[in-house]
Design a protein around this motif. Structure first.
Motif, short mmCIF file in Angstrom:
data_model
loop_
_atom_site.label_atom_id
_atom_site.label_comp_id
_atom_site.label_asym_id
_atom_site.label_seq_id
_atom_site.Cartn_x
_atom_site.Cartn_y
_atom_site.Cartn_z
N GLY A 78 -4.08 10.35 -17.81
CA GLY A 78 -3.49 11.07 -16.69
C GLY A 78 -2.49 10.25 -15.90
N PHE A 79 -2.32 9.02 -16.26
CA PHE A 79 -1.38 8.16 -15.54
C PHE A 79 -0.53 7.41 -16.54
N ARG A 80 0.65 6.99 -16.07
CA ARG A 80 1.52 6.24 -16.98
C ARG A 80 1.07 4.79 -17.08
N LEU A 98 0.83 -1.20 0.00
CA LEU A 98 0.00 0.00 0.00
C LEU A 98 0.87 1.26 0.00
N LYS A 118 2.27 18.47 -13.56
CA LYS A 118 3.14 19.52 -14.08
C LYS A 118 4.31 19.69 -13.13
N GLN A 153 2.37 6.30 -6.97
CA GLN A 153 1.33 7.07 -7.65
C GLN A 153 1.67 8.54 -7.64
N GLN A 160 -2.37 10.42 1.27
CA GLN A 160 -2.79 9.14 0.72
C GLN A 160 -2.40 8.00 1.66
N ASP A 196 2.58 1.72 -3.29
CA ASP A 196 1.62 2.18 -4.30
C ASP A 196 1.36 3.66 -4.16
N ALA A 197 1.15 4.10 -2.92
CA ALA A 197 0.89 5.54 -2.71
C ALA A 197 2.08 6.36 -3.18
N PHE A 229 5.50 8.93 -9.48
CA PHE A 229 5.86 8.38 -10.76
C PHE A 229 4.68 8.31 -11.72
N TYR A 230 3.58 7.69 -11.27
CA TYR A 230 2.58 7.33 -12.27
C TYR A 230 1.72 8.50 -12.69
N GLN A 231 1.39 9.39 -11.75
CA GLN A 231 0.46 10.44 -12.12
C GLN A 231 1.19 11.49 -12.93
N ASN A 232 0.56 11.93 -14.01
CA ASN A 232 1.19 12.97 -14.82
C ASN A 232 0.93 14.30 -14.17
N MET A 236 -7.51 3.98 -4.78
CA MET A 236 -6.55 5.05 -4.50
C MET A 236 -7.18 6.35 -4.96
#
Lengths: 447, 311
Positions: free
Chosen positions: B166-168, A162, A177, A169, A195, A165-166, A172-175, B90
């Motif tokens: 919005g996510f990779r 968990l 600016k 996210q 989170q 993942d937080a 790294f994963y969320q795009n 999430m």
């Protein structure tokens, strides 16, 4: 009315004395004159003490807690603003002297041992709570009745995933600016902390029923106002008078968990675990500055809230207190000071405000210790603090005969992970996560 | 524009159904959830957000709207003690969405910050059955002749037709579950009216669903075998709008064929009034301080939408 004493007059020279023989006791009449007390309005020390006494009587006799708080902070005078997150050198020594706190490094022994009994109690109620899915285990490869020692371990895997993942996210994963200038902390570590805490609290609410009744707040306000020590007014129309030194903490923690039941005490009320530093200088030398504004006492919500006791607070250090800045200015030893001063000041303000919400104040000292926890972090490094408030009596009159001291346990800052690369978290530190879980699982014994 | 939802319907080729879908209704009516005990906690949550949040007398909408949302989500999340698969969710704030599609030779796109999004590891199963989907073929989209359907839309030159969730890639919580919109501006004219809020919710839900569908099945327009379902909740602190959107087709150029479906439940009040200071007229307290007119059904719908897909 019988038996009046016989009176005889006798003469000694030319003075006449009257003599009364003592007789059966007559009931003593009430005082013939009102008690002789100092004036209320005179310009004298006795009058000042009488005015102070009347004020204290008013506060003691206030009907509601809101009225008490209103009267307590009614008089506005210039006061020192104490900032929990400060760059001042050796601020934690100063803050300990302002709040009469003893700092004990490491965590209290009750919390360290709490994991083993928690694991034991976690396993046995689990067998009893049949609808509860066994150990909240992540799917395969976990037995439904785990042995006592192994109860935390399947959880640790799930909790670790968990957390990762937080972290991934947010970083790294969320795009996203690019972060705004000097707002790095709002960009990644802030959302990660929110989170992480919300998912962990929700996940652990099965283990800790206190969390199931908790209230989670984002960016609440915590304020406390108190007097400590004496000084002489330097200039102005009140020059030369001896005044108490007033302090106010206005804090904005990142996250706050409040609960309806109080956390249990760690050590008894009158314990003495160390010394409080005594600093002979004026607080303005720290540097600390004075301002006059509203004297607020606030825990995060008003008195009417049923969740009036604090459980855990999470503080995020801003960009101006980054580790790299301290290293660049060759002040490496001050890094820990930042964490400690934040923990001590914020927790003192929170626990003292909780005590005031229960009706205690500096003249009516606490009858039970107030305990709260805090985690201070900058996104990667975590430091844990546990505070026990034993006394609110810090004013010049009440501190004279007060042997009690407040106690703060705290750890050094440790990293949660080394680096995040390519969707992987490298060097994850389980110790830090375990301590965080222990903090969240802390609860009174009845639960 | 005034008939906001109708315009959004035309733009996204959607058929509207009033009320929430039966799958969500069945979660609400499920007695195992223990919704009665939660009522007390929801009342405390509302009181905390509207009355007790700040040292001032009354918090502003910018403060109480997000706090109310956080409190409600916290109560919903605590249900994961009972349903452990809820922990596979999430929340993502400030996530950006971009989706492009063609609608009768007009190129449209949705871009921008889409509020707060909740993602889950598993997709929501389709809400409407196959027959209902096929039945939408007969439904005729209403047009607003002579008003062009693209009125009030901003016309920009785009150089990249972008479809971005919005996510990779490789994000474990890859399925958008629910979008939350908080209208928290203090000034009433800065806030969206309920009708416009519903239209905004529809457009963003459609955008998210379309981007996800294109990521899963590619860019060719076609009827989807597995419809993508995205939910949406919008509020201004007191009124709640609930929406379940099901994307059945990415073939949006023509006006015929299978349409998408949306279920909307609008203008649900969570409480009537929150009185911060008791109102006193001629030395008599007419309205005591506190929350009045509390309606637990609205929270039940909120919770049902939250639990949809795992229960």
């Amino acid at each position: 009315m019988a038996a009046l004493g016989a009176r005889r007059l006798f003469c000694h020279g030319r003075r006449w004395f009257s003599e009364t023989t003592p007789d059966a006791p007559s009931p003593t009449p009430g005082p013939l004159y009102p008690p002789v007390v100092a004036s209320v309005t005179a310009k004298s020390q006795a009058a000042k003490w009488r005015r102070l006494d009347r004020f204290k009587q008013r506060v003691h006799a206030a009907a509601t807690v809101e009225e008490k708080l209103r009267l307590y902070g009614k008089l506005q005078r210039p006061k020192y603003m104490v900032y929990p997150q400060t760059f001042a050198l050796n601020a934690d020594r100063w803050y300990r002297s302002f709040t009469k706190t003893v700092f004990v490094p490491g965590m209290p022994p009750g919390a360290a041992a709490a994991k083993a009994p928690v694991a034991a109690t976690g396993a046995t109620p689990e067998a009893g709570r049949a609808p509860e899915p066994g150990a909240e285990a992540p799917g395969a490869a976990n037995t439904p009745e785990p042995p006592v020692g192994a109860a935390p371990y399947p959880d640790m895997g799930h909790l670790r995933s968990l957390t990762c993942d937080a972290l991934l996210q947010e970083s790294f994963y969320q795009n996203k600016k690019r972060p705004f200038l000097y707002r790095d902390q709002d960009h990644t570590p802030g959302p990660f902390l929110t989170q992480l805490v919300s998912t962990l609290a929700a996940f652990l609410s099965g283990r800790n029923p206190l969390l199931a009744e908790s209230s989670l707040d984002l960016k609440p306000e915590v304020n406390y106002y108190w007097h400590h020590g004496e000084e002489v007014v330097v200039h102005g129309h009140r020059k030369g008078r001896v005044d108490p030194v007033r302090f106010q903490i206005d804090d904005n923690p990142h996250l706050q968990i409040r609960v309806p039941k109080q956390l249990p005490e760690v050590v008894p009320l009158e314990s003495d675990l160390g010394d409080v530093p005594v600093i002979d200088h004026q607080p303005s030398k720290l540097p600390l500055f004075k301002k006059q504004y509203e004297n607020k006492v606030f825990i995060g919500s008003k008195v009417a809230d049923p969740c009036c006791y604090g459980h855990t607070q999470f503080h995020l250090l801003p960009d101006r207190l980054k580790r790299e800045r301290f290293i660049r200015e060759r002040l490496e030893d001050q890094i820990e000071v930042v964490y400690r001063s934040n923990g001590i000041a914020s927790l003192f303000a929170w626990t003292a405000a909780q005590a005031m919400y229960q009706g205690f104040w500096s003249e009516a000292d606490v009858t039970r210790p107030f305990v709260s926890q805090a985690v201070v972090t900058d996104g990667k490094y975590f430091a844990f603090f546990c505070y026990q408030l034993n006394t609110l009596a810090l004013t010049p009159e009440t501190i004279k005969n007060n042997p009690r001291k407040n106690i703060c346990w705290g750890t050094d800052s440790k990293p949660l992970y080394d680096v995040v690369e390519d969707g992987n978290v490298k060097g994850f530190n389980d110790e830090v996560l375990l301590q965080l879980v222990r903090f969240l699982l802390n609860r009174p014994k009845e639960f | 524009l005034f008939p906001g939802v109708r315009q959004a319907q035309w733009l996204t080729k959607t058929k509207l159904v009033e009320g929430l879908p039966p799958a969500v209704q069945s979660i609400m009516d499920n007695p195992a959830l223990g919704l009665q005990e939660l009522e007390e906690r929801v009342k405390h949550a509302v009181s905390h957000a509207r009355l007790w949040n700040t040292p001032e007398v009354a918090p502003r909408r910018e403060q109480y709207c997000p706090v109310l949302f956080e409190n409600l989500i916290h109560i919903c999340r605590l249900m994961s003690g009972k349903y452990p698969s809820l922990s596979k969710r999430m929340l993502a704030r400030n996530c950006r969405i971009a989706a492009t599609w063609e609608r009768e030779s007009i190129l449209l796109q949705v871009r921008g910050l889409s509020g707060i999004l909740m993602n889950s590891m598993t997709p929501i199963p389709p809400v409407a059955s196959k027959e209902e989907i096929l039945a939408t073929k007969e439904h005729v989209l209403e047009t607003f002749y002579p008003i062009a359907p693209t009125i009030d839309l901003q016309e920009v030159n785009v150089y990249k037709e972008l479809n971005d969730t919005g996510f990779r890639d490789g994000y474990p919580y890859s399925h958008p579950h629910t979008l939350f919109f908080l209208e928290s501006a203090d000034v009433r004219t800065d806030r969206f009216r309920p009708e416009q809020l519903r239209a905004k919710m529809l457009m963003f839900a459609f955008g998210n669903a379309l981007a996800k569908a294109k990521a899963l099945h590619g860019n060719d327009p076609k009827v989807l075998e597995q419809p993508v379902v995205v939910q949406s909740v919008g509020t201004d602190g007191q009124l709640f709008q609930f929406m379940v959107f099901q994307l059945n087709t990415t073939d949006l150029v023509s006006n015929d064929g299978v349409k998408n479906l949306v279920w909307i439940d609008s203008d649900q009040n969570l409480y009537e009034k929150a009185q911060c200071v008791p109102e006193v007229k001629k030395r008599v307290v007419t309205k005591p301080a506190g929350i009045s007119g509390f309606q637990p059904d609205t929270f039940k719908k909120f919770l049902a939408l939250y639990l949809h897909g795992t229960v």
